[in-house]
Design a protein around this motif. Structure first.
Motif, PDB file in Angstrom:
ATOM      1  N   GLU A   4      -2.778  -4.202  14.392  1.00  0.00           N
ATOM      2  CA  GLU A   4      -2.486  -4.639  13.029  1.00  0.00           C
ATOM      3  C   GLU A   4      -2.453  -3.434  12.097  1.00  0.00           C
ATOM      4  O   GLU A   4      -3.326  -2.563  12.139  1.00  0.00           O
ATOM      5  N   LYS A   5      -1.443  -3.384  11.264  1.00  0.00           N
ATOM      6  CA  LYS A   5      -1.294  -2.229  10.363  1.00  0.00           C
ATOM      7  C   LYS A   5      -2.383  -2.244   9.293  1.00  0.00           C
ATOM      8  O   LYS A   5      -2.679  -3.269   8.683  1.00  0.00           O
ATOM      9  N   THR A   6      -2.987  -1.082   9.085  1.00  0.00           N
ATOM     10  CA  THR A   6      -3.965  -0.931   8.014  1.00  0.00           C
ATOM     11  C   THR A   6      -3.233  -0.819   6.673  1.00  0.00           C
ATOM     12  O   THR A   6      -2.007  -0.718   6.611  1.00  0.00           O
ATOM     13  N   MET A   7      -3.995  -0.793   5.581  1.00  0.00           N
ATOM     14  CA  MET A   7      -3.396  -0.712   4.249  1.00  0.00           C
ATOM     15  C   MET A   7      -2.548   0.547   4.090  1.00  0.00           C
ATOM     16  O   MET A   7      -1.454   0.503   3.515  1.00  0.00           O
ATOM     17  N   VAL A   8      -3.031   1.659   4.588  1.00  0.00           N
ATOM     18  CA  VAL A   8      -2.275   2.898   4.410  1.00  0.00           C
ATOM     19  C   VAL A   8      -1.010   2.897   5.278  1.00  0.00           C
ATOM     20  O   VAL A   8       0.020   3.458   4.890  1.00  0.00           O
ATOM     21  N   GLU A   9      -1.063   2.249   6.425  1.00  0.00           N
ATOM     22  CA  GLU A   9       0.138   2.148   7.254  1.00  0.00           C
ATOM     23  C   GLU A   9       1.172   1.228   6.604  1.00  0.00           C
ATOM     24  O   GLU A   9       2.382   1.492   6.669  1.00  0.00           O
ATOM     25  N   GLN A  10       0.703   0.177   5.950  1.00  0.00           N
ATOM     26  CA  GLN A  10       1.620  -0.678   5.195  1.00  0.00           C
ATOM     27  C   GLN A  10       2.248   0.098   4.041  1.00  0.00           C
ATOM     28  O   GLN A  10       3.440  -0.058   3.750  1.00  0.00           O
ATOM     29  N   LEU A  11       1.449   0.942   3.394  1.00  0.00           N
ATOM     30  CA  LEU A  11       1.973   1.793   2.330  1.00  0.00           C
ATOM     31  C   LEU A  11       3.007   2.770   2.869  1.00  0.00           C
ATOM     32  O   LEU A  11       4.075   2.961   2.270  1.00  0.00           O
ATOM     33  N   GLY A  12       2.713   3.372   4.013  1.00  0.00           N
ATOM     34  CA  GLY A  12       3.657   4.303   4.619  1.00  0.00           C
ATOM     35  C   GLY A  12       4.967   3.629   4.979  1.00  0.00           C
ATOM     36  O   GLY A  12       6.054   4.198   4.782  1.00  0.00           O
ATOM     37  N   GLU A  13       4.884   2.419   5.500  1.00  0.00           N
ATOM     38  CA  GLU A  13       6.090   1.680   5.863  1.00  0.00           C
ATOM     39  C   GLU A  13       6.908   1.326   4.608  1.00  0.00           C
ATOM     40  O   GLU A  13       8.138   1.440   4.598  1.00  0.00           O
ATOM     41  N   TRP A  14       6.209   0.892   3.537  1.00  0.00           N
ATOM     42  CA  TRP A  14       6.900   0.573   2.281  1.00  0.00           C
ATOM     43  C   TRP A  14       7.617   1.796   1.720  1.00  0.00           C
ATOM     44  O   TRP A  14       8.775   1.723   1.295  1.00  0.00           O
ATOM     45  N   ALA A  15       6.930   2.932   1.711  1.00  0.00           N
ATOM     46  CA  ALA A  15       7.531   4.149   1.175  1.00  0.00           C
ATOM     47  C   ALA A  15       8.738   4.585   2.004  1.00  0.00           C
ATOM     48  O   ALA A  15       9.763   5.016   1.462  1.00  0.00           O
ATOM     49  N   HIS A  16       8.621   4.459   3.308  1.00  0.00           N
ATOM     50  CA  HIS A  16       9.720   4.861   4.197  1.00  0.00           C
ATOM     51  C   HIS A  16      10.943   3.980   3.979  1.00  0.00           C
ATOM     52  O   HIS A  16      12.088   4.451   4.046  1.00  0.00           O
ATOM     53  N   VAL A 137       2.722   4.542  -6.702  1.00  0.00           N
ATOM     54  CA  VAL A 137       1.445   4.571  -5.979  1.00  0.00           C
ATOM     55  C   VAL A 137       0.314   4.972  -6.910  1.00  0.00           C
ATOM     56  O   VAL A 137      -0.733   4.301  -6.973  1.00  0.00           O
ATOM     57  N   GLN A 138       0.485   6.064  -7.646  1.00  0.00           N
ATOM     58  CA  GLN A 138      -0.594   6.498  -8.529  1.00  0.00           C
ATOM     59  C   GLN A 138      -0.902   5.454  -9.604  1.00  0.00           C
ATOM     60  O   GLN A 138      -2.072   5.137  -9.866  1.00  0.00           O
ATOM     61  N   CYS A 139       0.134   4.912 -10.217  1.00  0.00           N
ATOM     62  CA  CYS A 139      -0.079   3.951 -11.304  1.00  0.00           C
ATOM     63  C   CYS A 139      -0.715   2.659 -10.810  1.00  0.00           C
ATOM     64  O   CYS A 139      -1.636   2.114 -11.437  1.00  0.00           O
ATOM     65  N   ARG A 140      -0.240   2.145  -9.686  1.00  0.00           N
ATOM     66  CA  ARG A 140      -0.800   0.890  -9.178  1.00  0.00           C
ATOM     67  C   ARG A 140      -2.254   1.054  -8.733  1.00  0.00           C
ATOM     68  O   ARG A 140      -3.086   0.152  -8.943  1.00  0.00           O
ATOM     69  N   ILE A 242     -16.320   4.403  -3.247  1.00  0.00           N
ATOM     70  CA  ILE A 242     -16.120   4.645  -4.678  1.00  0.00           C
ATOM     71  C   ILE A 242     -15.718   3.392  -5.453  1.00  0.00           C
ATOM     72  O   ILE A 242     -16.408   2.977  -6.377  1.00  0.00           O
ATOM     73  N   THR A 243     -14.598   2.763  -5.102  1.00  0.00           N
ATOM     74  CA  THR A 243     -13.949   1.826  -6.020  1.00  0.00           C
ATOM     75  C   THR A 243     -14.405   0.384  -5.910  1.00  0.00           C
ATOM     76  O   THR A 243     -14.248  -0.386  -6.859  1.00  0.00           O
ATOM     77  N   GLY A 244     -14.926  -0.019  -4.779  1.00  0.00           N
ATOM     78  CA  GLY A 244     -15.111  -1.431  -4.509  1.00  0.00           C
ATOM     79  C   GLY A 244     -13.807  -2.052  -4.033  1.00  0.00           C
ATOM     80  O   GLY A 244     -12.775  -1.391  -3.939  1.00  0.00           O
ATOM     81  N   GLU A 245     -13.858  -3.347  -3.717  1.00  0.00           N
ATOM     82  CA  GLU A 245     -12.702  -4.029  -3.126  1.00  0.00           C
ATOM     83  C   GLU A 245     -11.512  -4.084  -4.085  1.00  0.00           C
ATOM     84  O   GLU A 245     -11.672  -4.298  -5.284  1.00  0.00           O
ATOM     85  N   PHE A 246     -10.335  -3.869  -3.551  1.00  0.00           N
ATOM     86  CA  PHE A 246      -9.093  -4.093  -4.282  1.00  0.00           C
ATOM     87  C   PHE A 246      -8.011  -4.413  -3.272  1.00  0.00           C
ATOM     88  O   PHE A 246      -8.176  -4.203  -2.067  1.00  0.00           O
ATOM     89  N   ALA A 247      -6.899  -4.928  -3.767  1.00  0.00           N
ATOM     90  CA  ALA A 247      -5.795  -5.291  -2.876  1.00  0.00           C
ATOM     91  C   ALA A 247      -4.467  -4.996  -3.546  1.00  0.00           C
ATOM     92  O   ALA A 247      -4.294  -5.228  -4.745  1.00  0.00           O
ATOM     93  N   ILE A 248      -3.542  -4.437  -2.774  1.00  0.00           N
ATOM     94  CA  ILE A 248      -2.145  -4.277  -3.180  1.00  0.00           C
ATOM     95  C   ILE A 248      -1.290  -4.688  -1.991  1.00  0.00           C
ATOM     96  O   ILE A 248      -1.457  -4.151  -0.894  1.00  0.00           O
ATOM     97  N   ASP A 249      -0.390  -5.621  -2.209  1.00  0.00           N
ATOM     98  CA  ASP A 249       0.551  -6.009  -1.156  1.00  0.00           C
ATOM     99  C   ASP A 249       1.795  -5.144  -1.327  1.00  0.00           C
ATOM    100  O   ASP A 249       2.680  -5.438  -2.129  1.00  0.00           O
ATOM    101  N   TRP A 250       1.839  -4.054  -0.552  1.00  0.00           N
ATOM    102  CA  TRP A 250       2.899  -3.073  -0.756  1.00  0.00           C
ATOM    103  C   TRP A 250       4.281  -3.648  -0.495  1.00  0.00           C
ATOM    104  O   TRP A 250       5.262  -3.205  -1.100  1.00  0.00           O
ATOM    105  N   LYS A 251       4.380  -4.643   0.352  1.00  0.00           N
ATOM    106  CA  LYS A 251       5.690  -5.236   0.621  1.00  0.00           C
ATOM    107  C   LYS A 251       6.291  -5.876  -0.631  1.00  0.00           C
ATOM    108  O   LYS A 251       7.514  -6.029  -0.735  1.00  0.00           O
ATOM    109  N   LYS A 252       5.437  -6.252  -1.566  1.00  0.00           N
ATOM    110  CA  LYS A 252       5.904  -6.911  -2.779  1.00  0.00           C
ATOM    111  C   LYS A 252       6.060  -5.950  -3.955  1.00  0.00           C
ATOM    112  O   LYS A 252       6.429  -6.368  -5.050  1.00  0.00           O
TER     113      LYS A 252
END
Length: 462
Positions: A4-16, A137-140, A242-252
């Motif tokens: 299963e893709k991790t969050m950073v792998e989902q980010l990498g796929e979205w960016a690609h 990425v930085q703003c979100r 550092i940040t605590g829980e957060f979520a970004i659905d990079w596909k969206k």
């Protein structure tokens, strides 16, 4: 290892998979305006002592001449990122993004993405798309994972943005992009002390240093080096540490966050812009001789008060040099009233030390306003009262300024700023640079960087 893709792998796929055609015309125009603005700021900063010191360091270290330095010379992609990024950042005059609990300067990503794009011999369209990705990425991350309240700097989110944009500009695979992000994200968690208390040169170099590391991380990923797949959600990862829980659905995610960034009208910390504009409007309307001023009272939103008004990040009335001056509301308001502007010349040592500004800044008092704080970041609300020694009081209230999202700066307005900052170089060259940026999606990146390498500046007097 999980499939299963991790969050950073989902980010990498979205960016690609991001596509130029998914950018709105508004976003494309906003990107080019921010490149113009930042290049103008960088040219205006080339005389700065820290920037000159970094140029000497870069020359001493050498390195294969692969990527262009603004103002001439070539070096490695990571060292070019550091120098060019320092030039963009030194004057503290580039754009900003206001999240509720975090403020960053996403145009700091121009240096790493430009270096990666030149190294890869990319075209302008690839560069602008990669820059849009870095902004997003930085703003979100600033939206959902603020770090300032935990004692860390906004460059934390920047490490992820710079690496994502640089890796995409370099044409890496989705998996390589993910590895670049993980390496950069793991390695660069700067402390907020960079911007509190007694400020140093490093205030303007923290992001360039992070961006340099992000480009180095991108090169490592290009050559097969892997990083921790669970950099976001893993044990002792960003959320846990550092940040605590957060979520970004990079596909969206879209690529439009650049349109929510704001551009500085004045050479001053971003949260000061509406108050400076307001005071100058009051000055033009009433003009009170400075010696007749008893007090200038600024009522503003909490973020401005805490960062530059004397709140949680320290007192702002002992001003000795540029880094303290451009993060002090009392100094900036005093200098603006006395000189009718806030530009790089207001931060020269001789100007900072003069009695008139040192005396007037002591008469500036800044207080937070809960109602204005609730209206931030949708507004930059403030109220200014100027009291004279004979007891008269003049007031003005502001909710935004020219350059804010509600009052965006046009290309022509930015050209005025650009031309003012580039007076020290050949006017035909400055126009050619601006024209190239205006048509950047139709040219190769090297057409722009070759022009930037031709810049020659005269020595500036202190």
């Amino acid at each position: 290892m999980s499939n299963e893709k991790t969050m950073v792998e989902q980010l990498g796929e979205w960016a690609h998979n991001a596509d130029w055609n998914n950018l709105s015309e508004q976003a494309k125009e906003a990107l080019k305006r921010r490149v113009l603005d930042s290049i103008g700021v960088a040219i205006g900063a080339l005389h700065g002592e820290p920037v000159q010191n970094i140029r000497r360091m870069t020359a001493d270290l050498g390195g294969k001449g692969l990527v262009t330095l603004i103002g001439g010379g070539k070096t490695t992609p990571d060292y070019a990122t550091f120098f060019n990024g320092a030039a963009v950042r030194y004057l503290d005059f580039n754009d900003a993004y206001l999240a509720r609990e975090e403020t960053g300067h996403p145009s700091d990503n121009i240096a790493p993405v430009l270096a990666a794009a030149e190294y890869a011999d990319a075209d302008g369209r690839d560069f602008l798309l990669a820059l849009a990705i870095a902004y997003q990425v930085q703003c979100r991350l600033s939206d959902v994972a603020p770090v300032r309240k935990h004692g860390f700097d906004h460059t934390v989110q920047g490490a992820y943005g710079a690496a994502t944009g640089a890796a995409r500009a370099m044409g890496l695979s989705w998996n390589q992009i993910a590895n670049a992000i993980t390496i950069a994200g793991t390695g660069y968690h700067s402390l907020r002390v960079t911007r509190t208390g007694e400020l140093s040169n490093y205030k303007g170099l923290a992001y360039p240093n992070t961006a340099k590391g992000a480009v180095h991380a991108t090169m490592l990923a290009k050559y097969g080096i892997t990083g921790p797949r669970e950099v976001f959600e893993g044990n002792k990862g960003l959320m846990d540490a550092i940040t605590g829980e957060f979520a970004i659905d990079w596909k969206k995610e879209n690529l439009e966050r650049v349109t929510d960034t704001i551009i500085k009208r004045f050479n001053a910390e971003i949260h000061s812009q509406s108050s400076i504009e307001g005071l100058l409007e009051l000055r033009d309307r009433e003009y009170i001789e400075p010696e007749n001023i008893k007090a200038i009272r600024l009522n503003t939103f909490d973020v401005a008060y805490n960062i530059i008004g004397g709140g949680e990040e320290g007192g702002k009335k002992r001003i000795r040099y540029k880094e303290e001056a451009d993060h002090s509301l009392p100094y900036m308001l005093a200098a603006a009233y006395l000189d009718g502007q806030i530009m790089p010349e207001q931060y020269k040592p001789g100007r900072i030390k003069r009695n008139d500004v040192q005396e007037l800044l002591q008469k500036v008092d800044v207080t937070p306003n809960a109602a204005y704080s609730r209206r931030f970041p949708g507004e930059m609300a403030c109220r200014i009262e100027l009291e004279t020694k004979d007891g008269r009081i003049f007031k003005i209230e502001k909710s935004d300024y020219q350059g804010f999202t509600t009052h965006p700066a046009s290309w022509d307005v930015l050209m005025e700023k650009y031309n003012g900052l580039t007076q020290g170089i050949d006017s035909e060259l400055t126009q050619e640079i601006a024209d190239t940026i205006r048509n950047l999606e139709h040219v190769k990146v090297r057409e722009l960087t070759e022009l930037l390498g031709q810049i020659k500046t005269r020595e500036d007097d202190a």
